[in-house]
Design a protein around this motif. Structure first.
Motif, mmCIF file in Angstrom:
data_model
loop_
_atom_site.group_PDB
_atom_site.id
_atom_site.type_symbol
_atom_site.label_atom_id
_atom_site.label_comp_id
_atom_site.label_asym_id
_atom_site.label_seq_id
_atom_site.Cartn_x
_atom_site.Cartn_y
_atom_site.Cartn_z
ATOM 1 N N GLU A 106 -79.655 27.796 -39.670
ATOM 2 C CA GLU A 106 -78.514 27.082 -39.000
ATOM 3 C C GLU A 106 -78.723 26.421 -37.706
ATOM 4 N N TYR A 107 -79.550 26.809 -36.940
ATOM 5 C CA TYR A 107 -79.931 26.251 -35.537
ATOM 6 C C TYR A 107 -80.961 24.894 -35.926
ATOM 7 N N TYR A 108 -81.740 24.778 -36.982
ATOM 8 C CA TYR A 108 -82.263 23.640 -37.427
ATOM 9 C C TYR A 108 -81.382 22.682 -38.214
ATOM 10 N N ARG A 109 -80.286 23.129 -38.662
ATOM 11 C CA ARG A 109 -79.398 22.276 -39.140
ATOM 12 C C ARG A 109 -78.562 21.471 -38.177
ATOM 13 N N GLU A 110 -78.296 22.315 -36.993
ATOM 14 C CA GLU A 110 -77.737 21.765 -36.007
ATOM 15 C C GLU A 110 -78.517 20.471 -35.360
ATOM 16 N N THR A 143 -77.617 16.734 -34.836
ATOM 17 C CA THR A 143 -77.533 15.830 -33.872
ATOM 18 C C THR A 143 -78.653 14.564 -33.946
ATOM 19 N N VAL A 144 -79.541 14.609 -34.894
ATOM 20 C CA VAL A 144 -80.551 13.612 -35.068
ATOM 21 C C VAL A 144 -79.372 12.470 -35.756
ATOM 22 N N ASP A 145 -78.751 13.129 -36.741
ATOM 23 C CA ASP A 145 -77.851 12.094 -37.507
ATOM 24 C C ASP A 145 -76.641 11.422 -36.570
ATOM 25 N N GLN A 146 -75.950 12.058 -35.684
ATOM 26 C CA GLN A 146 -75.059 11.884 -34.727
ATOM 27 C C GLN A 146 -75.607 10.756 -33.750
ATOM 28 N N THR A 147 -76.822 11.120 -33.286
ATOM 29 C CA THR A 147 -77.213 9.965 -32.282
ATOM 30 C C THR A 147 -77.956 8.662 -33.211
ATOM 31 N N LYS A 148 -77.797 8.865 -34.496
ATOM 32 C CA LYS A 148 -78.432 7.521 -35.406
ATOM 33 C C LYS A 148 -79.555 6.975 -34.703
ATOM 34 N N SER A 172 -80.691 10.033 -26.007
ATOM 35 C CA SER A 172 -80.730 10.743 -27.353
ATOM 36 C C SER A 172 -81.709 11.686 -27.708
ATOM 37 N N VAL A 173 -82.975 11.252 -27.330
ATOM 38 C CA VAL A 173 -83.891 11.849 -27.642
ATOM 39 C C VAL A 173 -83.754 13.503 -26.712
ATOM 40 N N GLY A 174 -83.390 13.209 -25.561
ATOM 41 C CA GLY A 174 -83.161 14.482 -24.815
ATOM 42 C C GLY A 174 -82.112 15.298 -25.327
ATOM 43 N N LYS A 175 -81.185 14.733 -25.808
ATOM 44 C CA LYS A 175 -80.135 15.369 -26.723
ATOM 45 C C LYS A 175 -80.522 16.137 -27.931
ATOM 46 N N ILE A 176 -81.450 15.754 -28.659
ATOM 47 C CA ILE A 176 -82.066 16.454 -29.935
ATOM 48 C C ILE A 176 -83.002 17.573 -29.161
#
Length: 624
Positions: free
Chosen positions: A55-59, A63-68, A583-587
């Motif tokens: 589940e953590y990896y799915r998150e 996030t990768v998808d959300q940040t595009k 965005s990288v930081g968010k991921i």
């Protein structure tokens, strides 16, 4: 009679059930498909105990998808291309997307079992240079295996299309197995091959290893790497591999790398330089051949990901250079004494003794490269002139043992800087102190350094230590110190950090072994250690994310500073790339579910063996 009929019926049903079970084909054991001559094999299987971590990896991927970020990175690349190149790239990418559509990435990520192996094998009968060969077997649902093979075959077809037939796709069958090979030109050492048989997908970098593995899997041809008695011996010293197993056969790898020596020798038998290079490679491999094998298993206990490794050295390696470099350090008998209870992170290691390496290198140069004698003599003359000898004064002064500590800032927050300490075992403290002062004096001869008022001043409240002062350090409120105590050279960010460490060594204050940070690993460490380390992974991850965010926030200033020295299109590229950093930081921040990690290496029960244990604390599912 009724009872008899019921009994007979039950017996018949039982026999029918047994017959049906016997008729079911037994799933092939992937481990039987690994050739015995591979030097590394990894076996992994699904462990339900770790399902909550998925589940953590799915998150992370969410996030990768959300940040595009992938799309944005592609747009940056596209912005550097001409309109025609962009259209061509779009066409190719669309082809790749459609071809790869059948590949079941989710199924591959959630595979029931997986095996990866690697070996060095001769390129061909004509060209006897060893090349790396790779093998991957994955157990999926039969439908997923079929669709994934179809997608890979489609990608092979694209390569055939765009090379105008120079690369050909060849399909064949062998029993129930469907085989697709990308036939490369003879001079290319790879022939990517994908095989499907039932629920097993087999991928290989060359057709020979693919067919060998298939024969082993289906017909049991030849011994498997998992039959190696050394593996069985090692597993007797290790917990059950619930998640994965890694068998690294260093002895086999060295033997296969020797093929490179023979290739060089045979390629130019009458060329002295080639023979010298071959001899040097042979010597290098011989000096590095100290490890027989290492087996690592991974298992899970609640929210603790554990690994345990058992390694064995080759017999009689004591006089080999690599063994002297990494095996001569003195283990830490009381490692806890070095670590204050409030340490944020720490690492203790017997390290590397560079003196034997230097000594051996000079001896080899003198023996095998006599033409280097004038250069060595000039180097000796230079060392005599400046009265500094690299080996005698520096390398022999440090035997490799080292300690690194990170300490929290003084309380309350903002009242002081975080502390750090680095210590090295030093056998010539007075000589090193003298050389440090000579270095500072020499640096002060340069006007730019002299303007900084660089000095080494005695620490009044810390015996044996000196403070490094300079205007630039004072501007940032930094007061690093350097000194010697009890056979160790110690460098620290400030005097308070040294005092904290010395108090711990003196037994004043709580022990690190009694802290919650240590106890969370449920790791018993008795006896001397060759290395031990602790890292607060969650905090390190958050700090890395914060740095990326800060760098992104500073992007306009960075671009502004470069505005006068760069072309507008170059500035645009820099601005766009820096704009990705938040965005990288968010991921990156999403990986803070790895909370902490500890690793310890100790000598084994038998001579020439060692154990290494690593524990990673994962955020519990209940804390999500």
């Amino acid at each position: 009679m009724k009872t008899l009929r019921v009994g007979l019926s039950g017996a018949i049903l039982l026999l029918a059930s047994c017959a049906e079970a016997a008729a079911q084909p037994k799933a092939p054991d992937l481990r039987r498909a690994v050739p015995a001559d591979v030097y590394m094999v990894v076996y992994g299987k699904h462990n339900p105990e770790r399902d909550f971590q998925r589940e953590y990896y799915r998150e992370v991927w969410k996030t990768v998808d959300q940040t595009k970020i992938i799309q944005r990175a592609a747009e940056i690349v596209a912005s550097r291309l001409s309109p025609g190149e962009v259209e061509k790239a779009k066409t190719v990418l669309e082809e790749i997307k459609q071809a790869a559509a059948p590949i079941k990435l989710d199924a591959l990520a959630d595979a029931k079992e997986i095996v990866y192996a690697q070996r060095m094998a001769t390129f061909s009968a004509e060209v006897k240079v060893p090349v790396s060969q790779h093998l991957l077997l994955v157990r999926l649902a039969p439908e997923a295996a079929a669709e994934t093979q179809k997608g890979i075959a489609n990608l092979f077809g694209l390569l055939e299309k765009h090379t105008e037939g120079k690369i050909a796709v060849k399909s064949s069958t062998e029993g129930d197995a469907a085989i697709v090979t990308l036939a490369m030109p003879r001079e290319v050492p790879f022939q990517p091959t994908v095989v499907r048989i039932g629920d097993v997908l087999l991928l290989a970098s060359s057709d020979p290893i693919a067919r060998q593995s298939l024969g082993m899997l289906v017909r049991g041809e030849g011994p498997s790497k998992f039959d190696d008695p050394r593996l069985k011996e090692a597993l007797g010293h290790l917990p059950e591999p619930e998640d994965s197993l890694v068998f690294y056969d260093a002895k086999q790898q060295i033997a296969q790398l020797r093929g490179l020596v023979e290739f060089v020798r045979s390629a130019a038998p009458n060329e002295p330089k080639a023979q010298r290079i071959a001899g040097l490679l042979d010597l290098l491999l011989e000096e590095c051949a100290i490890l027989d094998y290492e087996v690592t298993v991974e298992y899970t206990e609640g929210n603790l990901n554990r690994t345990a490794a058992y390694g064995k050295l080759m017999p009689g390696v004591e006089n080999k250079t690599l063994a002297k470099v990494f095996g001569s350090g003195e283990p830490f008998k009381n490692w806890q004494a070095w670590v204050p209870a409030n340490a944020v992170s720490y690492s203790l290691s017997t390290g590397a003794n560079l003196h034997p390496l230097y000594e051996r290198a000079v001896a080899v140069i003198k023996e095998r490269f006599p033409e280097a004698k004038p250069g060595l003599e000039k180097f000796d003359q230079f060392q005599n002139k400046i009265d500094v000898h690299l080996d005698r004064d520096i390398l022999q002064a440090f035997s490799g043992e080292c300690v690194s500590l990170s300490l929290p800032a003084a309380a309350p927050p903002g009242s002081g800087r975080a502390g750090s300490v680095f210590a090295m075992r030093c056998h010539k403290p007075e000589r090193i102190r003298e050389l440090l002062h000579r270095l500072v004096d020499k640096l002060k001869e340069h006007p730019a350094v002299a303007a900084q008022q660089l000095e080494l001043a005695k620490c009044e409240d810390l015996e044996g230590f000196e403070e490094v002062s300079a205007l630039v350090l004072a501007a940032f409120g930094v007061k690093p110190v350097v000194g010697f105590r009890d056979g160790w050279m110690i460098l620290a960010s400030n005097a308070e950090a040294v005092k904290t460490m010395l108090q711990a060594k003196a037994g004043k204050g709580p022990s690190i072994a009694d802290t919650k940070a240590f106890k969370q690993f449920q790791l018993k460490v008795d006896g001397p250690v060759h290395s031990i380390s602790y890292t607060n992974l969650a905090e390190s991850t958050r700090q890395a994310a914060a740095m990326l965010n800060q760098a992104g926030a500073m992007a306009p200033m960075i671009v502004g500073l470069a505005a006068g020295k760069a072309k507008p299109e170059q500035l645009k590229l820099v601005q766009d790339v820096l704009g990705l950093l938040p965005s990288v930081g968010k991921i990156v921040s999403k990986f803070d579910f790895f909370e902490a990690q500890m690793s310890v290496t100790q000598a084994g029960d038998q001579p020439g063996t060692y154990h290494r244990r690593t524990v990673t604390v994962v955020r519990p599912a209940s804390a999500r």
